[in-house]
Design an enzyme around this catalytic site. Structure first.
Site, PDB file in Angstrom:
ATOM      1  N   GLU A 125       0.793  -1.232   0.000  1.00  0.00           N
ATOM      2  CA  GLU A 125       0.000   0.000   0.000  1.00  0.00           C
ATOM      3  C   GLU A 125       0.822   1.277   0.000  1.00  0.00           C
ATOM      4  OE1 GLU A 125       0.415  -1.046   4.502  1.00  0.00           O
ATOM      5  OE2 GLU A 125       0.229  -2.123   2.606  1.00  0.00           O
ATOM      6  N   GLU A 155      -5.721  -2.443  -0.511  1.00  0.00           N
ATOM      7  CA  GLU A 155      -4.562  -1.548  -0.546  1.00  0.00           C
ATOM      8  C   GLU A 155      -4.987  -0.089  -0.623  1.00  0.00           C
ATOM      9  OE1 GLU A 155      -1.962  -3.012   0.272  1.00  0.00           O
ATOM     10  OE2 GLU A 155      -2.662  -5.033  -0.151  1.00  0.00           O
TER      11      GLU A 155
END
Length: 887
Positions: free
Chosen positions: A273, A307
């Site tokens: 992420e 994410e």
């Protein structure tokens, strides 16, 4: 790699950092054989750390240090110390600038941590979580040190025309050498170094835009190899859905003008992420009907959402230390599960999540590697990216949602984000925000974070006819684990309803209440022994307990088989309706297993056949529900339910039941399959819940039908394999053929599939996995042969998981061969992989660590392989798992 004197990191030893880094300026000079990294760090004494100027120790591994400057002055080697793990400098003032220049070798980095080259050297990319940044440059590599990053990347213009990093592009142009160019990126939001990202490559781009709820335009870009770019459309659609959902459900708006995703072939994790620049394993980003299954489509949607959601639950608010990993991962898994439920079928999503929890996370809880959602110690943090931290952590958040209610939970999450934006915090801070928003005391609830193991909840019903009362008596317990023998009672939210004889839900009037409060309630069980009394119950009801699997516990209620059939027909809770079918099948299978072990003749309870006949003829049931109710409990779940698992008995009993059901239900299954297949042939593919459900039931029916000796079924299977317009149906037909007795058709189908998809590595992963998962004898030899196939590459984590992981995790019969050859195979693979990629090696090792479930002979064989591994020179990743498993 060494096995001596492992360093154990303990939560109780946490101390704030002595120094903070307010600003980080990085310069990368990417060369084919080496990369130079220059770092300019604006450092100051942490006011929370105390008085004085202690030594500054910067993390650094596998770095060639070229120079060190302090406040612009070059330091001679006598003024600093450097070893394999740290660069140590003695500051002379509270605020200063430290500069370093290092040399690294990304092309040699097979561990895929830090900066490495992927796709045969055609791409530079990074993976810094958890501790990969220290392999890029010297830094305070800990999540509670947050800094604003500016990054300049210089590389060959022709080979790497795309230069990406976090945040906003400030400047780009030609380098000092005309063959090179540069890009300067700035991230305005402070972040820990584990969220740093860099990509240098020659990729194609799919671009779109999103208008936020406040009217801001966000540019969305997904980068992939040119041959992959046509497969990213579903990911882009999923991203836009996730952005809108997060605004509507959590009030979270995206905060930059640009959001980027890059697809990478060689990646240890599913995705990462990094702020504004997500890096994805191609397996979690690419989706096309002809090259991805329905499960892959749903996985892409879920991982893209996961994410993206991390932008707030992980990036804007991050974890103080790695013991708090579930703060961001558990919360975000809960968020992505809720998103997927809203986008598709909530019931099927919940069934899938619970199936994973029961078969894998419960096994983790029951093994030597059991740990709490918030671990208390570790040797290698990468080993705690586990189902306990992620999936059980999500269940803990889900329980909070159930206890507080959706509205109050939203108030708590709003308070959490507002209170801690830009901070690195703890699981306690998250729970405190929920407590402050709700006014409820959640002190006892926090035991879910600190106590390992799966609680067992025994429930007994008692009907008092004369008093028209129905009592439920609850007893909770939790087995001892390494960190704690005597567990204190948890808070267990039990969602329940009571069904009267016609199947209607009764009003629930608890003793002490003036009147009933609805027909479905969440009852918190907070004591080791606790009873609940319901008033005005005119006849003995059938309880629907733990609806939606409202707590991650093992439920023990003595349902009769007739009661389970009743719940299969009448329960309004979709999860519990399917659960009743699973429990009925489980009881029947356990009878068969006992018969097998005792040498008794097999007898399949006809009640199961009748129940499934009703399922197949009930037109009110959705196709997805029918598919789930027809599916027998997996071998993995049967292992988990057994005290000592007999793999052969489990496998053969389950196969007997499948064949017997296939014969008994043949006309109904055949008619249903023909109807569904005809619809598939005449309906264009769509990645929607309705289409997923139809294909799931169609393929479930085909799997049963292929258990029968029916030439027409074989012809239908071959037709589906050859003529389907999507990989889901084609791969299901291939699975049926590979596990059948039709040798010629099986080999022809495998060869045809390989020829058609040889240019698609992710599809070939499925081809590898299908063969590795086949319970037919000789599969281990086939797996060894496939390791030499052009489609396999041990250096690639996806390939290793597809072949080795599928054999050891999915093919229980062949992995647990009596001679221990499956165990030797896995240990050999782990040794080989550990030299290349310790993270992947450690994750593949898991099946060997779960020896406690098997008899003494199998335990001894598994422990022998673990002991053999222990004698080798291992990475920290593998050594920790081996040493803890052996005690």
């Amino acid at each position: 790699m060494q096995n001596q004197k492992p360093i154990i990191v303990r939560l109780e030893d946490y101390r704030v950092a002595d120094y903070l880094i307010d600003k980080t300026d990085l310069s990368f000079y990417l060369r084919e054989q080496e990369t130079w990294v220059q770092a300019k760090l604006h450092i100051r004494r942490n006011p929370e750390a105390g008085e004085g100027l202690p030594e500054l120790a910067l993390n650094g591994e596998q770095l060639d240090l070229l120079e060190v400057k302090l406040n612009g002055q070059l330091l001679p080697p006598a003024h600093y110390q450097v070893d394999e793990q740290f660069l140590r400098v003695q500051p002379q003032q509270e605020g200063f600038v430290l500069e370093t220049k290092v040399r690294i070798y990304p092309h040699k980095n097979t561990a895929l941590e830090g900066l490495y080259q992927s796709a045969a050297g055609s791409m530079y990319c990074t993976q810094c979580e958890a501790e990969g940044f220290r392999k890029i440059t010297y830094y305070l590599d800990r999540p509670d040190v947050m800094s604003r990053f500016s990054v300049r990347i210089t590389a060959d213009k022709a080979r790497y025309p795309l230069l990406l990093s976090n945040g906003n592009l400030i400047e780009s142009g030609n380098g000092e050498n005309n063959s090179e160019h540069f890009a300067l990126w700035h991230d305005p939001f402070p972040k820990p170094c584990y969220l740093f990202a860099l990509v240098a490559a020659n990729l194609s781009c799919a671009e779109d835009q999103f208008i936020t709820q406040s009217g801001r335009k966000v540019t969305l870009r997904i980068y992939a190899e040119p041959s992959y770019i046509e497969q990213v459309g579903h990911a882009m659609t999923s991203l836009k859905k996730a952005m809108r959902w997060d605004e509507e459900v959590y009030g979270r708006e995206y905060d930059l003008d640009l959001f980027m995703i890059v697809a990478v072939d060689d990646f240890n994790m599913g995705a990462m992420e990094n702020k504004g620049l997500n890096i994805f394993n191609t397996s979690c980003l690419l989706a096309h009907p002809q090259t991805a299954t329905d499960a892959a489509f749903q996985r892409v949607e879920a991982v893209v959402a996961h994410e993206y959601f991390h932008n707030w639950s992980g990036n804007r608010v991050t974890c103080r230390d790695w013991f708090q990993l579930s703060l961001k991962e558990g919360f975000t898994v809960f968020r992505d599960a809720a998103f997927s439920a809203d986008m598709n079928s909530p019931t099927v999503k919940r069934i899938d999540d619970v199936r994973l929890l029961r078969t894998q996370q419960f096994a983790e809880d029951a093994g030597p590697l059991a740990h709490p959602v918030r671990p208390s110690s570790y040797m290698e943090i990468s080993n705690f990216y586990t189902l306990t931290v992620y999936e059980k952590g999500a269940e803990v958040v889900r329980m909070l949602h159930s206890l507080l209610g959706a509205e109050t939970f939203r108030q708590g999450s709003d308070l959490y984000f507002a209170r801690h934006d830009g901070q690195a915090v703890t699981c306690d801070d998250f729970v405190q925000a929920m407590q402050d928003a709700s006014g409820q005391d959640l002190t006892q609830f926090k035991r879910w974070y600190s106590q390992a193991g799966t609680p067992q909840l025994a429930v007994r019903g008692e009907y008092l006819a004369e008093e028209k009362r129905y009592l439920l008596h609850f007893t909770q317990s939790c087995p001892p684990t390494a960190e704690l023998a005597d567990k204190q009672p948890f808070v267990i939210p039990v969602k329940l309803a009571l069904l009267e004889q016609q199947g209607d839900e009764l009003p629930l009037h608890l003793t002490g209440e003036r009147e009933a409060q609805g027909t479905c309630r969440v009852i918190p069980i907070t004591k080791a022994v606790q009873s609940v009394c319901f008033e005005n119950i005119s006849s003995e009801p059938v309880p629907s307990l733990l609806r939606g699997f409202s707590a991650p516990v093992k439920l023990d209620f003595a349902y009769s088989r007739e009661q389970l059939c009743f719940l299969m027909q009448h329960d309004a809770d979709g999860f519990n309706r399917v659960e009743a079918a699973q429990q009925l099948s489980l009881q029947v299978l356990q009878d068969l297993i006992t018969q097998r072990q005792n040498g008794s003749p097999w007898q399949l309870d006809p009640l199961l056949i009748k129940a499934l006949q009703r399922v197949l003829t009930d037109n009110r049931l959705e196709a997805a529900m029918v598919a789930e109710m027809l599916s027998l409990p997996s071998e993995a779940w049967l292992v988990e339910r057994a005290e000592i698992a007999n793999i052969e008995a489990i496998h053969h009993a389950r196969e007997y039941a499948r064949r017997h059901l296939a014969d008994a239900l043949h006309p109904l299954l055949r008619a249903r399959y023909q109807q569904l297949r005809e619809t598939s042939r005449n309906t264009p593919f769509a990645a929607s819940a309705e289409h997923f459900a139809r294909r799931a039931l169609q393929n479930t029916a085909l799997g049963y039908l292929m258990q029968t000796d029916d030439d027409q079924v074989l012809a239908a299977c071959l037709e589906q394999f050859a003529q389907s317009d999507n990989l889901t149906e084609r791969l299901a037909a291939l699975v049926a053929l590979v596990n059948s007795t039709h040798i010629q058709e099986r080999e022809q189908a495998l060869a045809s599939f390989a020829t058609q998809y040889q240019a698609y590595p992710l599809v070939m992963d499925g081809w590898l996995a299908v063969q590795a998962s086949s319970p037919l004898y000789g599969t281990l030899e086939k797996v060894r042969e496939l390791m030499r196939h052009a489609a396999f590459n041990l250096n690639n984590p996806n390939r290793a998981r597809a072949l080795i992981g599928s054999f050891c995790n999915q093919n229980l019969l062949q992995f647990h061969q009596a001679d221990g050859s499956g165990y030797r195979f896995l240990a050999d693979c782990v040794l080989q992989l550990d030299r290349l990629n310790p993270q992947t090696a450690a994750r593949l090792l898991t099946p060997l660590t779960r020896f406690r479930k098997y008899d003494e002979k199998h335990q001894a064989l598994m422990q022998s392989e673990l002991a053999r591994l222990q004698q080798a020179h291992l990475s920290k990743d593998v050594f920790e798992l081996v040493s803890k498993s052996l005690g």
